[in-house]
Design an enzyme around this catalytic site. Structure first.
Site, PDB file in Angstrom:
ATOM      1  N   MET A 148       0.905  -1.367  -0.044  1.00  0.00           N
ATOM      2  CA  MET A 148       0.032  -0.003  -0.019  1.00  0.00           C
ATOM      3  C   MET A 148       0.706   1.345   0.073  1.00  0.00           C
ATOM      4  SD  MET A 148      -3.590  -1.057   2.015  1.00  0.00           S
ATOM      5  CE  MET A 148      -2.593  -1.018   3.704  1.00  0.00           C
ATOM      6  N   GLY A 149       2.247   0.993  -0.329  1.00  0.00           N
ATOM      7  CA  GLY A 149       3.129   2.071  -0.571  1.00  0.00           C
ATOM      8  C   GLY A 149       3.632   2.844   0.691  1.00  0.00           C
ATOM      9  N   ALA A 150       3.966   4.084   0.830  1.00  0.00           N
ATOM     10  CA  ALA A 150       4.872   4.460   1.929  1.00  0.00           C
ATOM     11  C   ALA A 150       5.925   3.553   2.450  1.00  0.00           C
ATOM     12  CB  ALA A 150       3.886   4.766   3.392  1.00  0.00           C
ATOM     13  N   GLY A 159      11.068  -2.695   5.132  1.00  0.00           N
ATOM     14  CA  GLY A 159      10.491  -3.908   5.442  1.00  0.00           C
ATOM     15  C   GLY A 159      10.061  -4.372   3.951  1.00  0.00           C
ATOM     16  N   HIS A 160       9.395  -3.376   3.358  1.00  0.00           N
ATOM     17  CA  HIS A 160       9.023  -3.767   2.020  1.00  0.00           C
ATOM     18  C   HIS A 160      10.202  -4.100   0.978  1.00  0.00           C
ATOM     19  CE1 HIS A 160       5.736  -0.383   3.136  1.00  0.00           C
ATOM     20  NE2 HIS A 160       4.934  -1.797   2.999  1.00  0.00           N
ATOM     21  N   GLN A 189       5.767 -11.339   7.349  1.00  0.00           N
ATOM     22  CA  GLN A 189       5.455 -12.007   8.712  1.00  0.00           C
ATOM     23  C   GLN A 189       4.861 -10.894   9.738  1.00  0.00           C
ATOM     24  OE1 GLN A 189       8.256 -14.534  10.458  1.00  0.00           O
ATOM     25  NE2 GLN A 189       6.737 -15.499  12.162  1.00  0.00           N
ATOM     26  N   GLN A 208      -2.574 -12.034   8.304  1.00  0.00           N
ATOM     27  CA  GLN A 208      -2.592 -11.804   7.066  1.00  0.00           C
ATOM     28  C   GLN A 208      -2.287 -12.857   6.191  1.00  0.00           C
ATOM     29  OE1 GLN A 208      -3.017  -7.855   4.861  1.00  0.00           O
ATOM     30  NE2 GLN A 208      -0.906  -8.358   4.024  1.00  0.00           N
ATOM     31  N   SER A 266       6.974   0.128   9.835  1.00  0.00           N
ATOM     32  CA  SER A 266       5.433   0.022   9.588  1.00  0.00           C
ATOM     33  C   SER A 266       5.018   1.549   8.800  1.00  0.00           C
ATOM     34  CB  SER A 266       4.469  -0.131  10.611  1.00  0.00           C
ATOM     35  OG  SER A 266       3.259   0.286  10.182  1.00  0.00           O
ATOM     36  N   SER A 267       4.428   1.329   7.676  1.00  0.00           N
ATOM     37  CA  SER A 267       3.863   2.628   6.911  1.00  0.00           C
ATOM     38  C   SER A 267       3.467   3.635   8.003  1.00  0.00           C
ATOM     39  CB  SER A 267       2.962   2.505   5.873  1.00  0.00           C
ATOM     40  OG  SER A 267       3.548   1.523   4.903  1.00  0.00           O
TER      41      SER A 267
HETATM   42  P1  AMP Z   1       1.621  -2.829   3.631  1.00  0.00           P
HETATM   43  O1  AMP Z   1       2.152  -1.755   2.312  1.00  0.00           O
HETATM   44  O2  AMP Z   1       1.632  -2.527   4.993  1.00  0.00           O
HETATM   45  O3  AMP Z   1       0.104  -3.444   3.034  1.00  0.00           O
HETATM   46  O4  AMP Z   1       2.748  -3.977   3.469  1.00  0.00           O
HETATM   47  C1  AMP Z   1       2.843  -4.679   2.241  1.00  0.00           C
HETATM   48  C2  AMP Z   1       3.596  -5.866   2.490  1.00  0.00           C
HETATM   49  O5  AMP Z   1       4.918  -5.696   3.343  1.00  0.00           O
HETATM   50  C3  AMP Z   1       2.961  -6.920   3.253  1.00  0.00           C
HETATM   51  O6  AMP Z   1       3.126  -8.396   2.957  1.00  0.00           O
HETATM   52  C4  AMP Z   1       3.743  -6.668   4.817  1.00  0.00           C
HETATM   53  O7  AMP Z   1       3.465  -7.660   5.617  1.00  0.00           O
HETATM   54  C5  AMP Z   1       4.966  -6.368   4.300  1.00  0.00           C
HETATM   55  N1  AMP Z   1       5.577  -5.629   5.569  1.00  0.00           N
HETATM   56  C6  AMP Z   1       5.116  -4.535   6.179  1.00  0.00           C
HETATM   57  N2  AMP Z   1       5.905  -4.313   7.130  1.00  0.00           N
HETATM   58  C7  AMP Z   1       7.218  -5.125   7.258  1.00  0.00           C
HETATM   59  C8  AMP Z   1       8.254  -5.408   8.010  1.00  0.00           C
HETATM   60  N3  AMP Z   1       8.749  -4.467   8.982  1.00  0.00           N
HETATM   61  N4  AMP Z   1       8.925  -6.466   7.748  1.00  0.00           N
HETATM   62  C9  AMP Z   1       8.589  -7.133   6.699  1.00  0.00           C
HETATM   63  N5  AMP Z   1       7.585  -7.178   5.688  1.00  0.00           N
HETATM   64  C10 AMP Z   1       6.760  -6.028   5.990  1.00  0.00           C
END
Ligand code: AMP
Length: 280
Positions: free
Chosen positions: A30-32, A36-37, A149, A154, A187-188
């Site tokens: 979802m960007g930002a 982690g991404h 993870q 999810q 986290s975003s």
């Molecule tokens: P999101 O943009 O928050 O929907 O996350 C997109 C993907 O990145 C999802 O599969 C999340 O689980 C993964 N993700 C988000 N934060 C982390 C993190 N700190 N470490 C590893 N993967 C992450």
């Protein structure tokens, strides 16, 4: 990096790559974007010929309109980060592109996993997650799907989605949670924390580490109780602190199971989640 906004265009581009025998890894986001991404992008790049990332803030998975309204959007920076990371294709669709007029909303029979923990506190959230991932998979048709993870439940829901939709050949690769140096899970939503919130947010990972340390010494209810009280003392509004069976996510009743501790708590209306394996 090639940026596609239209689903038909990226779909036919990927179809030719598949015909050439190229393997395709997909990282939906979802960007930002943060490190982690990026860890997912790196893993996909190391395992595939072509890596596709999508940036789409999916409205159907937000049960709270305020959360949707305030979700951080940093698209220029996202494009820069993805280009530097060597991502091959970026899918950047509009809502109408993902859910066109003829889109028929589906219901996914996920079972109890969508009623507990995140599912309980965010009704409809996992149906929305399944809708968007199902649509994105239809468009991208990757060989491997990379998820974090950090969003433990999810990942389980998506594994179930793959079974329900007969995508048995598609591999879900679950990647470890990336943390800031002090332990805060990236986290975003961390972007929405002010200085004090950022300091306090660290206490979530501290509490998880405490739970990991104490799992062999204290009864499960006592560990959970101490953890909730600590987070409340730190100024959090706690949705849940749970110790669950790592395979089913049902509350654990035996310490011999593989266990995972999961936390969801808000600070200044910023809702954060994190989890940690306890005994594996
Ligand atoms: P999101 O943009 O928050 O929907 O996350 C997109 C993907 O990145 C999802 O599969 C999340 O689980 C993964 N993700 C988000 N934060 C982390 C993190 N700190 N470490 C590893 N993967 C992450």
């Amino acid at each position: 990096m090639i940026i596609f906004k239209e689903s038909t265009r990226i779909n036919s581009h990927l179809q030719s790559l598949r015909k050439e025998g190229k393997s395709i890894g997909f990282v939906p986001t979802m960007g930002a974007l943060h490190n982690g991404h990026l860890s997912l992008i790196k893993r996909s790049k190391s395992e595939n010929d072509v890596t596709v990332c999508s940036v789409f803030v999916n409205p159907t998975q937000f049960n709270n309109p305020e959360d949707f309204k305030h979700y951080p959007i940093t698209i220029e920076n996202d494009v820069k980060i993805l280009t530097e990371a060597g991502c091959d294709l970026l899918f950047l669709p509009t809502v109408d592109e993902v859910y066109p007029k003829d889109y028929v909303k589906k219901h996914y029979e996920l079972g109890n996993i969508e009623n507990i923990l995140e599912g309980f506190y965010r009704p409809g959230h996992f149906q929305g997650v399944c809708q968007v991932v199902d649509r994105l998979l239809e468009i991208i048709q990757p060989h491997s799907l990379y998820m974090g993870q950090k969003d433990y439940q999810q990942c389980m829901v998506i594994q179930k989605l793959l079974e329900l939709t007969g995508r048995t050949d598609l591999e879900l690769k679950i990647c470890p949670t990336q943390r800031e140096e002090d332990g805060l899970a990236m986290s975003s939503r961390n972007l929405r924390l002010n200085e004090n919130g950022r300091k306090q947010a660290l206490n979530i990972s501290k509490v998880l580490n405490f739970m990991k340390k104490e799992i062999q010494h204290l009864p499960i209810p006592e560990i959970k109780d101490i953890a909730v009280k600590q987070l409340e003392k730190d100024g959090f509004l706690v949705d849940y602190v749970e110790i669950s069976n790592a395979k089913t996510l049902e509350p654990a009743n035996s310490k011999t199971d593989h266990l995972v501790a999961l936390v969801a708590a808000s600070f200044d209306n910023v809702r954060l989640i994190d989890n940690m394996a306890l005994n594996s």
